[in-house]
Design an enzyme around this catalytic site. Structure first.
Site, PDB file in Angstrom:
ATOM      1  N   ASN A   1      -0.576   3.885   1.273  1.00 60.56           N
ATOM      2  CA  ASN A   1      -1.268   4.627   2.333  1.00 60.56           C
ATOM      3  C   ASN A   1      -0.605   4.310   3.675  1.00 60.56           C
ATOM      4  OD1 ASN A   1      -3.205   5.157   4.455  1.00 60.56           O
ATOM      5  ND2 ASN A   1      -4.732   5.443   2.850  1.00 60.56           N
TER       6      ASN A   1
ATOM      7  N   LYS B   1      -2.845   2.758   6.476  1.00 61.08           N
ATOM      8  CA  LYS B   1      -3.097   1.312   6.322  1.00 61.08           C
ATOM      9  C   LYS B   1      -1.885   0.505   6.765  1.00 61.08           C
ATOM     10  CE  LYS B   1      -5.897   1.152   2.082  1.00 61.08           C
ATOM     11  NZ  LYS B   1      -5.899   0.566   0.726  1.00 61.08           N
TER      12      LYS B   1
ATOM     13  N   ARG C   1     -11.015  -3.277   8.689  1.00 65.70           N
ATOM     14  CA  ARG C   1      -9.678  -3.847   8.447  1.00 65.70           C
ATOM     15  C   ARG C   1      -9.344  -4.895   9.504  1.00 65.70           C
ATOM     16  NH1 ARG C   1      -7.757   0.495   7.565  1.00 65.70           N
ATOM     17  NH2 ARG C   1      -8.070   0.312   5.317  1.00 65.70           N
TER      18      ARG C   1
ATOM     19  N   PHE D   1      -6.741   7.824  10.474  1.00 61.89           N
ATOM     20  CA  PHE D   1      -6.370   8.519   9.243  1.00 61.89           C
ATOM     21  C   PHE D   1      -7.614   8.635   8.366  1.00 61.89           C
ATOM     22  CE2 PHE D   1      -6.468   4.964   6.199  1.00 61.89           C
ATOM     23  CZ  PHE D   1      -6.514   3.885   7.063  1.00 61.89           C
ATOM     24  N   GLY D   2      -7.448   9.207   7.201  1.00 57.43           N
ATOM     25  CA  GLY D   2      -8.528   9.248   6.214  1.00 57.43           C
ATOM     26  C   GLY D   2      -9.827   9.825   6.769  1.00 57.43           C
ATOM     27  N   TYR D   3     -10.915   9.076   6.610  1.00 53.39           N
ATOM     28  CA  TYR D   3     -12.234   9.542   7.033  1.00 53.39           C
ATOM     29  C   TYR D   3     -12.504   9.278   8.519  1.00 53.39           C
ATOM     30  CZ  TYR D   3     -13.097   9.840   1.992  1.00 53.39           C
ATOM     31  OH  TYR D   3     -13.022  10.158   0.657  1.00 53.39           O
TER      32      TYR D   3
ATOM     33  N   THR E   1       0.839  -1.197   0.000  1.00 49.30           N
ATOM     34  CA  THR E   1       0.000   0.000   0.000  1.00 49.30           C
ATOM     35  C   THR E   1       0.871   1.244   0.000  1.00 49.30           C
ATOM     36  OG1 THR E   1      -1.714   1.220   1.221  1.00 49.30           O
ATOM     37  CG2 THR E   1      -0.154  -0.039   2.554  1.00 49.30           C
TER      38      THR E   1
ATOM     39  N   ASP F   1      -8.197  -3.141  -0.468  1.00 49.66           N
ATOM     40  CA  ASP F   1      -8.985  -2.078  -1.078  1.00 49.66           C
ATOM     41  C   ASP F   1     -10.132  -1.791  -0.124  1.00 49.66           C
ATOM     42  OD1 ASP F   1      -8.935  -0.306  -3.358  1.00 49.66           O
ATOM     43  OD2 ASP F   1     -10.950  -1.069  -3.767  1.00 49.66           O
TER      44      ASP F   1
HETATM   45  P1  ITT Z   1      -3.375   1.934  -1.675  1.00 53.71           P
HETATM   46  O1  ITT Z   1      -4.304   1.685  -2.840  1.00 53.71           O
HETATM   47  O2  ITT Z   1      -1.976   2.184  -2.081  1.00 53.71           O
HETATM   48  O3  ITT Z   1      -3.505   0.861  -0.620  1.00 53.71           O
HETATM   49  P2  ITT Z   1      -5.226   4.077  -1.084  1.00 53.71           P
HETATM   50  O4  ITT Z   1      -5.285   5.081   0.010  1.00 53.71           O
HETATM   51  O5  ITT Z   1      -5.362   4.583  -2.483  1.00 53.71           O
HETATM   52  O6  ITT Z   1      -3.841   3.286  -0.921  1.00 53.71           O
HETATM   53  P3  ITT Z   1      -7.717   2.666  -1.395  1.00 53.71           P
HETATM   54  O7  ITT Z   1      -7.724   2.815  -2.875  1.00 53.71           O
HETATM   55  O8  ITT Z   1      -8.136   1.350  -0.802  1.00 53.71           O
HETATM   56  O9  ITT Z   1      -6.264   2.941  -0.794  1.00 53.71           O
HETATM   57  O10 ITT Z   1      -8.598   3.837  -0.789  1.00 53.71           O
HETATM   58  C1  ITT Z   1      -9.049   3.786   0.521  1.00 53.71           C
HETATM   59  C2  ITT Z   1      -9.688   5.123   0.884  1.00 53.71           C
HETATM   60  O11 ITT Z   1     -10.589   4.922   1.977  1.00 53.71           O
HETATM   61  C3  ITT Z   1      -8.661   6.148   1.339  1.00 53.71           C
HETATM   62  O12 ITT Z   1      -9.140   7.439   1.020  1.00 53.71           O
HETATM   63  C4  ITT Z   1      -8.647   5.983   2.840  1.00 53.71           C
HETATM   64  O13 ITT Z   1      -8.287   7.146   3.508  1.00 53.71           O
HETATM   65  C5  ITT Z   1     -10.086   5.553   3.143  1.00 53.71           C
HETATM   66  N1  ITT Z   1     -10.063   4.563   4.228  1.00 53.71           N
HETATM   67  C6  ITT Z   1      -9.876   3.219   4.130  1.00 53.71           C
HETATM   68  N2  ITT Z   1      -9.804   2.651   5.337  1.00 53.71           N
HETATM   69  C7  ITT Z   1      -9.939   3.655   6.234  1.00 53.71           C
HETATM   70  C8  ITT Z   1      -9.915   3.723   7.628  1.00 53.71           C
HETATM   71  O14 ITT Z   1      -9.697   2.653   8.361  1.00 53.71           O
HETATM   72  N3  ITT Z   1     -10.084   4.906   8.186  1.00 53.71           N
HETATM   73  C9  ITT Z   1     -10.266   6.026   7.459  1.00 53.71           C
HETATM   74  N4  ITT Z   1     -10.275   6.062   6.136  1.00 53.71           N
HETATM   75  C10 ITT Z   1     -10.107   4.881   5.509  1.00 53.71           C
END
Ligand code: ITT
Length: 199
Positions: free
Chosen positions: A10, A13, A183, A154-156, A8, A69
């Protein structure tokens, strides 16, 4: 200790898989010289995109590879951002920008109509035998009307409150998130996936 490439880009993750799989020697894409290599996610389902990534990074590295994903599925937005969670609101936004964009889409929507779930599909791929196995985890909750964050996650995460809790994933300690998250639930199936693959 067995080696596993967690494929990944990210960092959130990667950190979570390091917590979730303490018995593994986790390698990152950067560790194996693939920090600049990106598998393009051309599919429209979590399952297909996870498999594309696991196969792509597994073939490029020659290592047992895990890809994930994941995304946030919001009912009142017909499932958006869903598989497009990482690109929601257009390229160029960072995590904070995507959260603001999501809040904008949900402006004025009452709490009881803000039902959502995080979905995670994890694929393990063994390039030596071209075999793979997958697991899915889901975590139900709602999208809060404003961010609640204490730097966890992180993220949302600052916008997502899992059912049964009064705090967001941005506030809950990592161990609590792991116990109930999409996850965490997918990762709990990894021993079974390894068995399926004959390890
Ligand atoms: P990789 O494909 O390289 O793994 P990515 O961030 O592009 O990285 P995804 O395509 O799977 O990964 O997109 C996942 C999205 O959903 C990304 O914007 C994350 O921030 C969000 N996301 C996934 N799991 C999350 C979590 O546990 N908490 C907050 N946001 C999450």
């Amino acid at each position: 200790m067995h080696e596993l490439l967690v494929a990944t880009h990210n960092r959130g993750k990667l950190r979570e898989y390091r917590d979730l799989l303490p018995d593994w020697h986790i390698l990152s894409l950067r560790d194996v010289g693939l920090g600049g290599f990106e598998v393009v996610e051309t599919a429209s389902t979590f399952h297909e995109n996870a498999l594309l990534k696991a196969r792509g990074y597994g073939r490029a590295s020659g290592l047992l590879t895990l890809a994930d994903d994941s995304g946030l599925v919001v009912d009142v937005l017909d499932g958006a951002p869903g598989v497009y969670s990482a690109r929601y609101g257009g390229a160029g936004l960072d995590d904070g920008g995507r959260r603001r964009y999501l809040l904008e889409q949900l402006r004025g929507v009452p709490l009881e109509q803000r039902r959502a779930r995080f979905v995670c599909v994890t694929v393990l791929y063994d390039p030596a035998r071209d075999v793979w196995a997958q697991a899915e985890g889901v975590c139900e909750g709602l999208v809060l009307p404003e961010e609640r964050d204490e730097g966890q996650g992180f993220g949302y995460d600052p916008l997502f409150q899992p059912d049964g809790y009064a705090l967001s994933f941005g506030q809950l300690p990592a161990e609590v998130k792991h116990a109930i998250s999409h996850r965490g639930r997918a990762a709990a199936q990894i021993p079974a996936l390894l068995k399926q693959l004959g390890f």
